[in-house]
Design a protein around this motif. Structure first.
Motif, PDB file in Angstrom:
ATOM      1  N   GLU A   1       0.828  -1.201   0.000  1.00 58.69           N
ATOM      2  CA  GLU A   1       0.000   0.000   0.000  1.00 58.69           C
ATOM      3  C   GLU A   1       0.867   1.257   0.000  1.00 58.69           C
ATOM      4  O   GLU A   1       0.577   2.230  -0.706  1.00 58.69           O
ATOM      5  N   MET A   2       1.934   1.230   0.770  1.00 60.15           N
ATOM      6  CA  MET A   2       2.846   2.363   0.838  1.00 60.15           C
ATOM      7  C   MET A   2       3.466   2.636  -0.527  1.00 60.15           C
ATOM      8  O   MET A   2       3.557   3.781  -0.964  1.00 60.15           O
ATOM      9  N   ARG A   3       3.862   1.575  -1.217  1.00 63.13           N
ATOM     10  CA  ARG A   3       4.456   1.747  -2.547  1.00 63.13           C
ATOM     11  C   ARG A   3       3.426   2.320  -3.511  1.00 63.13           C
ATOM     12  O   ARG A   3       3.716   3.230  -4.283  1.00 63.13           O
ATOM     13  N   LYS A   4       2.215   1.804  -3.441  1.00 61.17           N
ATOM     14  CA  LYS A   4       1.141   2.276  -4.316  1.00 61.17           C
ATOM     15  C   LYS A   4       0.841   3.755  -4.064  1.00 61.17           C
ATOM     16  O   LYS A   4       0.666   4.535  -5.000  1.00 61.17           O
ATOM     17  N   ASN A   5       0.806   4.154  -2.803  1.00 56.49           N
ATOM     18  CA  ASN A   5       0.487   5.539  -2.437  1.00 56.49           C
ATOM     19  C   ASN A   5       1.618   6.515  -2.741  1.00 56.49           C
ATOM     20  O   ASN A   5       1.403   7.730  -2.703  1.00 56.49           O
TER      21      ASN A   5
ATOM     22  N   CYS B   1      16.012  -9.936   0.076  1.00 54.30           N
ATOM     23  CA  CYS B   1      15.638 -10.266  -1.308  1.00 54.30           C
ATOM     24  C   CYS B   1      14.138 -10.420  -1.508  1.00 54.30           C
ATOM     25  O   CYS B   1      13.607 -10.060  -2.559  1.00 54.30           O
ATOM     26  N   ASN B   2      13.426 -10.925  -0.516  1.00 52.17           N
ATOM     27  CA  ASN B   2      11.981 -11.150  -0.644  1.00 52.17           C
ATOM     28  C   ASN B   2      11.168  -9.862  -0.730  1.00 52.17           C
ATOM     29  O   ASN B   2       9.983  -9.899  -1.050  1.00 52.17           O
ATOM     30  N   TYR B   3      11.792  -8.720  -0.441  1.00 56.34           N
ATOM     31  CA  TYR B   3      11.038  -7.469  -0.361  1.00 56.34           C
ATOM     32  C   TYR B   3      11.145  -6.592  -1.607  1.00 56.34           C
ATOM     33  O   TYR B   3      10.396  -5.640  -1.753  1.00 56.34           O
ATOM     34  N   PHE B   4      12.050  -6.919  -2.514  1.00 54.37           N
ATOM     35  CA  PHE B   4      12.225  -6.082  -3.705  1.00 54.37           C
ATOM     36  C   PHE B   4      10.992  -6.073  -4.600  1.00 54.37           C
ATOM     37  O   PHE B   4      10.620  -5.028  -5.136  1.00 54.37           O
ATOM     38  N   ASP B   5      10.345  -7.220  -4.777  1.00 52.33           N
ATOM     39  CA  ASP B   5       9.142  -7.285  -5.608  1.00 52.33           C
ATOM     40  C   ASP B   5       7.992  -6.482  -5.013  1.00 52.33           C
ATOM     41  O   ASP B   5       7.138  -5.988  -5.739  1.00 52.33           O
ATOM     42  N   ILE B   6       7.974  -6.358  -3.704  1.00 47.56           N
ATOM     43  CA  ILE B   6       6.901  -5.615  -3.031  1.00 47.56           C
ATOM     44  C   ILE B   6       7.174  -4.111  -3.082  1.00 47.56           C
ATOM     45  O   ILE B   6       6.310  -3.317  -3.432  1.00 47.56           O
TER      46      ILE B   6
END
Length: 159
Positions: free
Chosen positions: A15-19, A101-106
Motif C-alpha cells: 500500500e505504501m508503494r502504491k500511495n 531479497c523477498n522485499y524487492f518485488d513488493i
C-alpha cells in the motif's frame, strides 16, 4: 516533522508503494545496532537519492545468525524506535530473514543502497535489486566507524 511509519505487514508495504508511486523510493537495510556516525551518513546519503526512504531492520534472531550470540546490543524494538525518529527515514520495518531479497518485488525501489562492506557479503541482494529495475548505490564505509569498534573502544581494546 512526522516520525517514520513502522510497517508491520507486507500489505502495508504494498500500500505504501502504491500511495507513493510518483516518488523516488529508496530502500536500504541493516542491523543498525548502536546507531553511530557511519549509520547516519548511510541513511543521509540514501535519503538524498530519492523522496522516500524505507529501512529494513534485521530482527534480533537474524543478527544472532549473522553475527553471533553477543549481538545485538540493542533490541529490535529499541533499534526500530530510534530509526523511526530520524528525519531521513520515512518508513521502517523488521525482517527476520538473512537478507532482504523477498522485499524487492513488493517495494520496487528506484534505488537500493548498501554499504561497501555488505555489498561483498550480500551480492545476491544487489542482483535481485537489479532484476526488479532498481539502481544500486554502494555507500563507502567511514573508516574505523562500526558498532564493533565502539564496543572494543568501551572495553579498552582500541582497534
Amino acid at each position: 516533522m512526522e516520525i517514520a511509519r513502522i510497517v508491520n505487514e507486507l500489505s502495508e508495504l504494498q500500500e505504501m508503494r502504491k500511495n507513493n508511486e510518483e516518488k523516488k523510493i529508496v530502500f536500504t537495510s541493516g542491523c543498525f545496532d548502536l546507531l553511530h556516525y557511519g549509520h547516519m551518513c548511510h541513511l543521509k546519503e540514501s535519503r538524498e537519492l530519492g523522496d522516500f526512504l524505507i529501512v529494513a531492520v534485521n530482527s534480533d534472531a537474524s543478527i544472532k545468525r549473522l553475527k553471533g550470540n553477543s549481538k545485538p546490543i540493542l533490541s529490535e524494538k529499541e533499534r526500530i524506535s530510534i530509526l523511526q525518529t530520524l528525519r531521513y527515514v520515512d518508513a521502517v520495518f523488521l525482517f527476520d530473514e538473512d537478507d532482504v531479497c523477498n522485499y524487492f518485488d513488493i517495494i520496487k525501489p528506484d534505488f537500493f543502497t548498501i554499504g561497501a562492506e555488505s555489498a561483498i557479503i550480500f551480492s545476491r541482494e544487489i542482483d535481485v535489486a537489479k532484476m526488479v529495475g532498481s539502481k544500486v548505490h554502494i555507500i563507502k564505509r567511514i573508516d574505523n566507524v562500526s558498532s564493533t569498534n565502539i564496543i572494543e573502544k568501551i572495553r579498552g581494546n582500541q582497534l
